[in-house]
Design an enzyme around this catalytic site. Structure first.
Site, mmCIF file in Angstrom:
data_model
loop_
_atom_site.group_PDB
_atom_site.id
_atom_site.type_symbol
_atom_site.label_atom_id
_atom_site.label_comp_id
_atom_site.label_asym_id
_atom_site.label_seq_id
_atom_site.Cartn_x
_atom_site.Cartn_y
_atom_site.Cartn_z
ATOM 1 C CG ASP A 96 -10.913 -12.787 64.004
ATOM 2 O OD1 ASP A 96 -9.872 -12.201 63.632
ATOM 3 O OD2 ASP A 96 -11.918 -12.907 63.271
ATOM 4 N NE ARG A 97 -6.304 -12.306 60.691
ATOM 5 C CZ ARG A 97 -5.322 -11.739 59.986
ATOM 6 N NH1 ARG A 97 -4.287 -12.441 59.588
ATOM 7 N NH2 ARG A 97 -5.381 -10.467 59.684
ATOM 8 C CE LYS B 258 -15.697 -12.128 60.672
ATOM 9 N NZ LYS B 258 -14.362 -12.488 61.195
ATOM 10 C CG ASP C 244 -11.763 -8.971 63.875
ATOM 11 O OD1 ASP C 244 -10.584 -9.194 63.554
ATOM 12 O OD2 ASP C 244 -12.710 -9.701 63.524
#
Length: 449
Positions: free
Chosen positions: A237-238, A105, A235
């Site tokens: 981010d949530r 990303k 990862d």
């Protein structure tokens, strides 16, 4: 290539995603992003190490100076890119996908995202040509541990947090390596679940949007009598939340919950919510004096809309929460700290804070496998147009009727059609759901985001 998605590159390792591909991406990206420096991070997957090395080889061949931050969460990569004033950043990750997957990303300077239509598509074209000329002088590589600065930055924006008991399920994702260090600075008792980073995900998928992956967290919260539970994805981010009774809180309710804290910092500010969210989110933001704006699904789109409006905050049904003060990026730890702050200030139980948001009745996201997503969406619009009060195409098809609404959109990450429906009563929800499902046809698919 099918692995170049709307927001990132993602596929199975080593057949679709491998070292040769990542070295080529590393060579192509500087030509598109015009970067002289780049930060490289990776999650806990075993394939992440050789893939990161390949990415660094490609970047340095093009004369880019690389800052290698090693294993990190995606929000840490965003922070490092902005904090170190790099021209670009790339995180090697496949988020919540199973162990056989990996990907990458990208972001530009100041953590501005790179989507397919804002750079990834051009990178794909260069990779397909595979005709690269190395720079006259290779770039350098240095390692950097940025966690202390990252943590200090998070805590700078955190409010006053009281002693609380918090169960956290890291899902064997990357967050297990960093959350203990964050909680060292908090007055809370941390009860960890699955904190050993393991890209094989031995306990459950690191995807908290699926209720089955939340069950261990629910059980632990009840067992220890915790104030709340938090689950992170692979990862970092949530995040998704569980109240003290073990109730799983929909992410759009968390957006509504955090509106008070965000608008206390910026009275009258703008908050975005994705178009799948309950009507109660808009109502709560406006009740608090904020400006509520609907946005389409996907981090690159949301971040762009936030930057344009200088919005203070945004929330997405998949558990992404975005903060203006963190370079408009999604940050699950900041969301957790904000929830802890709201809970501490209120003097109430989390379930009591969430209860007023249970005004409407949603189906949750339902996924369908169909032969032609565009044809199905067109058919649905034609079939339902006569009785719709409002129709718009911000993201897929949204149709509002007396007492209920639905959104139908093709996924940006999976080959499925996604349905979200909400009604004023459970009876109307069930009736409308049955009718819409029959009209869509196809077969039900597994969940995702």
């Amino acid at each position: 290539m099918a692995i170049f998605k709307a927001y990132d590159v993602r596929g199975t390792y080593p057949d679709q995603v491998n070292e040769a591909l990542f070295e080529a991406i590393g060579q192509a990206a500087p030509q598109v992003l015009k970067c002289e420096t780049a930060v490289v991070g990776r999650d806990m997957r075993e394939s992440g190490v050789p893939l990161a090395q390949a990415m660094i080889r490609g970047l340095t061949k093009q004369g880019v100076d690389v800052i290698d931050i090693g294993m990190a969460s995606t929000p840490m990569l965003y922070f490092a890119t902005a904090y170190l004033k790099a021209g670009a950043g790339v995180q090697i990750t496949a988020s919540h996908n199973p162990a056989k997957y990996n990907g990458c990303k990208w972001c530009r300077e100041d953590a501005i995202p790179v989507a397919y239509d804002s750079g990834l598509g051009e990178i794909e074209k260069l990779v397909n040509k595979n005709a690269f000329t190395s720079a006259a002088k290779a770039g350098s590589v240095r390692t950097e541990d940025i966690f202390s600065e990252y943590r200090a930055n998070l805590l700078k924006y955190a409010g006053s947090i009281k002693p609380l008991t918090v169960v956290v399920d890291a899902g064997n994702g990357v967050m297990g390596a960093f959350l203990p260090k964050l909680f060292e600075k908090l007055p809370c008792e941390l009860i960890p679940l699955y904190f050993e980073p393991d890209g094989n995900f031995p306990n459950h998928e690191a995807n908290p949007i699926k209720a089955e992956n939340m069950q261990d967290l629910v059980a632990k919260v009840k067992e220890v009598g915790a104030d709340l539970g938090v689950a992170f994805d692979g990862d970092g981010d949530r995040s998704m939340y569980v109240d003290e009774k073990g109730g799983i809180i929909p992410a759009d309710f968390v957006t509504a919950l955090l509106a008070s804290e965000m608008l206390a910092m910026d009275p009258g500010g703008t908050i975005f919510y994705d178009l799948r969210s309950s009507k109660v989110v808009k109502e709560e933001i406006e009740r608090l004096g904020g400006v509520a704006k609907m946005c389409r699904v996907g981090h690159s789109y949301i971040k762009a809309m936030m930057r344009e409006d200088k919005a203070i905050f945004a929330g997405e049904l998949s558990g992404h929460f975005y903060f203006r003060d963190l370079h408009y990026t999604d940050n699950a730890e900041m969301a957790m700290l904000s929830v802890l702050t709201v809970l501490s200030k209120s003097g109430k139980k989390l379930s009591e804070l969430i209860e007023p948001f249970h005004k409407y009745f949603a189906t949750g996201e339902i996924n369908f496998v169909v032969d032609d997503t565009a044809a199905v969406v067109a058919k649905m619009e034609k079939e339902y147009a006569a009785k719709a009060k409002e129709v718009f195409h911000l993201d897929g098809l949204s149709m509002y009727f007396d007492g209920y609404w639905f959104n139908l959109r093709a996924s940006n990450t999976e080959p499925v059609l996604r349905l979200n429906l909400e009604a004023d009563t459970p009876e109307l929800r069930d009736q409308a759901k049955a009718e819409v499902e029959k009209a869509i046809g196809g077969k039900l698919a597994d969940g995702g985001h």
